[in-house]
Design an enzyme around this catalytic site. Structure first.
Site, PDB file in Angstrom:
ATOM      1  N   GLU A   1       0.807  -1.219   0.000  1.00  0.00           N
ATOM      2  CA  GLU A   1       0.000   0.000   0.000  1.00  0.00           C
ATOM      3  C   GLU A   1       0.842   1.273   0.000  1.00  0.00           C
ATOM      4  OE1 GLU A   1      -3.685  -1.741   2.611  1.00  0.00           O
ATOM      5  OE2 GLU A   1      -2.018  -0.861   3.703  1.00  0.00           O
ATOM      6  N   PRO A   2       1.619   1.494  -1.047  1.00  0.00           N
ATOM      7  CA  PRO A   2       2.415   2.725  -1.062  1.00  0.00           C
ATOM      8  C   PRO A   2       1.542   3.958  -1.334  1.00  0.00           C
ATOM      9  CG  PRO A   2       2.655   1.556  -3.144  1.00  0.00           C
ATOM     10  CD  PRO A   2       1.794   0.696  -2.261  1.00  0.00           C
TER      11      PRO A   2
ATOM     12  N   CYS B   1       0.122  33.293  11.632  1.00  0.00           N
ATOM     13  CA  CYS B   1       0.397  33.932  12.917  1.00  0.00           C
ATOM     14  C   CYS B   1       0.835  32.899  13.919  1.00  0.00           C
ATOM     15  CB  CYS B   1      -0.849  34.651  13.411  1.00  0.00           C
ATOM     16  SG  CYS B   1      -1.374  35.871  12.232  1.00  0.00           S
TER      17      CYS B   1
HETATM   18  C1  LIG Z   1      -0.733   5.560   5.791  1.00  0.00           C
HETATM   19  C2  LIG Z   1      -0.929   4.169   5.379  1.00  0.00           C
HETATM   20  C3  LIG Z   1      -0.357   3.713   4.198  1.00  0.00           C
HETATM   21  C4  LIG Z   1       0.509   4.573   3.310  1.00  0.00           C
HETATM   22  O1  LIG Z   1       1.650   5.026   3.940  1.00  0.00           O
HETATM   23  P1  LIG Z   1       2.776   5.764   3.038  1.00  0.00           P
HETATM   24  O2  LIG Z   1       3.792   6.180   4.034  1.00  0.00           O
HETATM   25  O3  LIG Z   1       2.106   6.920   2.385  1.00  0.00           O
HETATM   26  O4  LIG Z   1       3.243   4.764   2.050  1.00  0.00           O
HETATM   27  C5  LIG Z   1      -0.592   2.407   3.817  1.00  0.00           C
HETATM   28  N1  LIG Z   1      -1.369   1.588   4.577  1.00  0.00           N
HETATM   29  C6  LIG Z   1      -1.939   2.007   5.716  1.00  0.00           C
HETATM   30  C7  LIG Z   1      -2.786   1.073   6.482  1.00  0.00           C
HETATM   31  C8  LIG Z   1      -1.743   3.295   6.152  1.00  0.00           C
HETATM   32  O5  LIG Z   1      -2.303   3.701   7.301  1.00  0.00           O
END
Ligand SMILES: *Cc1c(COP(=O)(O)O)cnc(C)c1O
Length: 463
Positions: free
Chosen positions: A320-321, A391
């Site tokens: 999940e990038p 501010c």
């Molecule tokens: C935030 C998150 C990601 C993505 O993280 P990156 O640092 O943007 O790659 C993937 N999976 C889950 C469950 C997340 O919470």
């Protein structure tokens, strides 16, 4: 720095001393390709161009501050990730990094899947035509209404985050007479961050269900017992801005151990594992991120090896990038307003945006770089801090950097690698108008998220 700053700050466990900064680059005019979007270059006059369009024209047409996103770079990164992982894996783009309808269409065209973690993100995804089966729904406190919409839409998976949610999702799925595909998010006792990971015995955090004390095994037991849920796998996400694969190694090993326990206890081999996101990008020239194909090889080697030794079939992997896809593809363009030299300290350069368009520096002590982009300069480097117009003395965009000493009001400067977690975390602090996101490709620039207007502000304020 505090642990609460973990999600994206500088190198973990580093003591970030006041006045820490590296030496200026040999030539401030050089745009390090590591931190800039792929089509960024300087034209014959020395001005930055992206997708073949110069910043002067972009500033004139779209104003500043604004985010400029290199669409062909975004698409190329999507392809690099899906090619690297191949047909036996799925790449889910983490929508929270930056989501818009145009982005959803690009993802769809490039064959990626999509993570959402709120009703708003789900709506955006569905509205732009992402097939529901390619959507994963995350979050530690999804509301009943959100779960209902996700189930009705037919999302490909809901990632269960707590014992209560197992029951909640099962109940909603049953009332819709569907068997909802789910994964269980576990916390593996690993916190990864940049160049290090920390093994923690107990997970003191709000996400997931701990592997420790048999809790995740119990969650699997309960999920398998519910007819309206189809458990397809185990999910783990260990951190963000990670460069070192060692944390994934430990995490994959522990998840595979759980798969083996599940097989031994229930006689089922769960078909999928999700190793989350968190892969690092270069914010400054000092960062050395890995290429998708290296990451894919490392992860699939680890999983294959662990499964072989546990006697399991290798599950389908998903990742999940978010940051690693969109982060490097955009920069924020600002106009220099006031310049304040503080003798013996540094020069404060104020721009027309700030913490409302990039909260990461204030929130996580994140590091960024900056360049003069409307022209080149042969002047000496001067140590600067780029600050916004809010501010708040913590309104810092770039803490320590070098810009040419002849910098003047009206110059355009740009901060690279602002594609992730900048527009998506932008605020209206001081009634700032959130900047537009402009996609640039092959000599064409088009607004994909427009700039907020004062009418937008007044529309919410019903008086
Ligand atoms: C935030 C998150 C990601 C993505 O993280 P990156 O640092 O943007 O790659 C993937 N999976 C889950 C469950 C997340 O919470």
């Amino acid at each position: 720095m505090s642990r609460s700053a973990h999600p994206a700050g500088p190198r973990h466990a580093d003591v970030f001393t006041e006045g820490h900064y590296s030496a200026p680059a040999a030539d401030l005019n050089v745009l390090d390709e590591k931190v800039w979007a792929r089509t960024v270059t300087r034209d014959a006059d020395g001005a930055l161009t992206v997708g073949g369009i110069g910043v002067a024209r972009l500033a004139e047409e779209f104003g500043t501050p604004a985010y400029f996103l290199d669409e062909s770079d975004f698409r190329a990164r999507c392809r690099a990730w899906s090619d690297a992982f191949g047909p036996d894996a799925d790449v889910f783009y983490a929508g929270k990094a930056f989501l818009s309808r145009a982005v959803v269409r690009w993802l769809q065209e490039e064959g990626l899947h999509l993570d959402v973690c709120s009703g708003g993100e789900l709506t955006t995804a569905l509205d732009a035509g992402m097939p529901a089966e390619r959507i994963a729904f995350h979050g530690n406190n999804k509301t009943a209404a959100e779960i209902e919409r996700a189930v009705e839409a037919g999302v490909g998976r809901i990632v269960l985050d707590s014992f209560q949610e197992i029951v909640r999702v099962a109940h909603i799925a049953r009332s819709h007479r569907v068997r909802q595909r789910v994964q269980i998010r576990v916390t593996v006792g690993v916190e990864a961050h940049t160049h290090e990971f920390i093994a923690t015995a107990h997970e003191d955090q709000k996400f997931g269900i701990a592997l420790a004390d048999g809790q995740a095994a119990e969650a699997v037991r309960r999920t398998l017992a519910l007819d309206s849920l189809e458990l397809i796998g185990i999910h783990s996400h260990i951190g963000s801005q990670i460069f070192d694969m060692a944390g994934f190694e430990v995490s994959a090993r522990r998840v595979v151990q759980l798969l083996a326990e599940v097989r031994d206890e229930h006689g089922v081999e769960l078909p999928e594992i999700d190793l989350g996101g968190g892969l690092g990008i270069a914010y400054t020239s000092e960062d050395d991120p890995r290429e998708p194909h290296e990451i894919a090889k490392a992860l699939s080697d680890i999983v294959t090896r662990e499964c072989e030794s546990a006697g399991l079939r290798t599950p389908r992997i998903s990742v999940e990038p978010g940051r690693a896809i969109v982060g490097p593809t955009a920069f924020t363009l600002y106009e220099v307003g006031t310049i304040k030299p503080l003798e013996g300290l540094r020069t404060y350069v104020s721009v027309d945006g700030g913490m409302s368009d990039n909260i990461r520096t204030a929130l996580y002590d994140a590091e960024y770089s900056v360049a003069l982009v409307s022209r080149t300069s042969d002047a000496e480097p001067m140590l600067v801090r780029v600050v916004g117009k809010h501010c708040e003395s913590g309104d810092i965009v770039v803490k320590d950097a070098f810009l040419p000493a002849d910098l003047a009001p009206g110059d355009l400067i740009a901060v690279p690698a602002t594609g992730a977690y900048c527009r998506s975390m932008a605020s209206n602090y001081n009634h700032a108008l959130r900047p537009p996101v402009v996609a640039v490709r092959d000599g064409e620039a088009r607004v994909i998220v427009r700039r907020e207007t004062e009418e937008d502000l007044l529309r919410l304020d019903v008086g």
